[in-house]
Scaffold this motif. Structure first.
Motif: not given
Length: 226
Positions: A106-110, A124-130, A135-136
Motif C-alpha cells: 500500500v505504501h507503493d501506491y502513488d 482482502g488484498d491487504f491486512e486492515g483496516p488501515i 498502518e494496520v
C-alpha cells in the motif's frame, strides 16, 4: 306494644361478622395483578434491548465513518493517475490503470487508480483496516493493550475497507465510465483524452460480527478528484 329485645352478639359472633366484612384479594384479582406486572417487566426488557441495539449501531456507525475518512485522508493528495507513466492508450489497450509494475504494498501506491477494487481487511488484498499512514489499526484488549497473536498485531476484528475508483464525466458525475473511455472531437470541442476525466472515489466500510454469516455495509463516503 313493647319492642322485642335485640339479640346480644357474643364475642364469637362478632368475630365471625368482622371476618366476613374484611376486604381481601380474590384469585382473579391476583392473577390480573401478575399479568400487569409481567407486561411491565417485558416492556422494560424490550426497551432496554432496543436501546442496546441503537447504542451498538451508533458506535459502529462512528467507527465506520472514522475508517472511511482514514482512506480519504491517505489518498486526498494523490494524483489521479501515475505521475511517471500516466494513463494512455496503446492502440486499443489501456496502460496505467491500477497498480504499476513493482507496486506491491500500500505504501507503493502513488495514484488514485491504484486503489480501484482494493480491499483492506480479512480475506482482502491487504491486512486492515488501515489508518491514514497505511498502518494496520490493531484490535485492543479490554485493558487497552494491543491484541497480539504469535507476536503479530491482530487487526481490528470484523472491519473491512473497500475502495472503488471510477471515471466520470465532468458534466455528469452520475454514470460511471469505463477506464478506457475518451470523448472524441466534435465541432469546436477538441475532445478529451483518456487521462483527462475526473475520478469518483468511494470507500465502503463493512462489519462482520462473530456470529454473522456475511459482512454488513455500515457506511460509505464518496468524493470527486477533479
Amino acid at each position: 306494644m313493647a319492642r322485642p329485645a335485640r339479640p346480644v352478639r357474643t364475642p364469637r359472633l362478632l368475630s365471625r361478622a368482622a371476618g366476613r366484612a374484611r376486604p381481601g384479594f380474590t384469585l382473579i384479582e391476583t392473577a390480573m395483578a401478575l399479568v400487569i406486572i409481567g407486561v411491565g417487566v417485558v416492556a422494560m426488557v424490550d426497551a432496554q434491548q432496543a436501546f442496546m441495539r441503537s447504542n451498538t449501531w451508533s458506535s459502529q456507525a462512528a467507527t465506520a465513518t472514522f475508517l472511511a475518512n482514514e482512506i480519504r485522508e491517505m489518498t486526498r493528495q494523490l494524483d489521479r493517475h501515475d505521475p511517471v507513466t500516466g494513463l494512455f492508450l496503446d492502440g486499443a489497450t489501456l496502460v496505467g490503470w491500477g497498480p504499476e509494475v513493482g507496486e506491491v504494498t500500500v505504501h507503493d501506491y502513488d495514484d488514485l487508480d491504484d486503489f480501484d477494487g482494493v480491499v483492506f481487511g480479512v480475506l482482502g488484498d491487504f491486512e486492515g483496516p488501515i489508518n491514514a499512514y497505511g498502518e494496520v489499526i490493531p484490535q485492543l484488549n479490554a485493558d487497552g493493550t494491543v491484541m497480539m497473536n504469535a507476536g503479530a498485531v491482530v487487526p481490528m476484528l470484523g472491519w473491512t475497507q473497500r475502495v472503488e475508483v471510477v471515471k466520470v464525466s465532468p458534466f455528469d458525475t452520475g454514470p460511471a465510465l469505463t477506464p478506457d473511455h475518451t470523448d472524441p472531437p466534435s465541432g469546436d470541442f477538441e475532445g478529451r483524452a483518456v487521462d483527462e476525466f475526473p475520478l469518483l472515489v468511494t470507500v465502503i466500510v463493512e462489519y462482520q460480527g462473530p456470529y454473522d454469516d456475511q459482512p454488513t455495509e455500515v457506511t460509505r463516503i464518496s468524493w470527486i478528484a477533479p
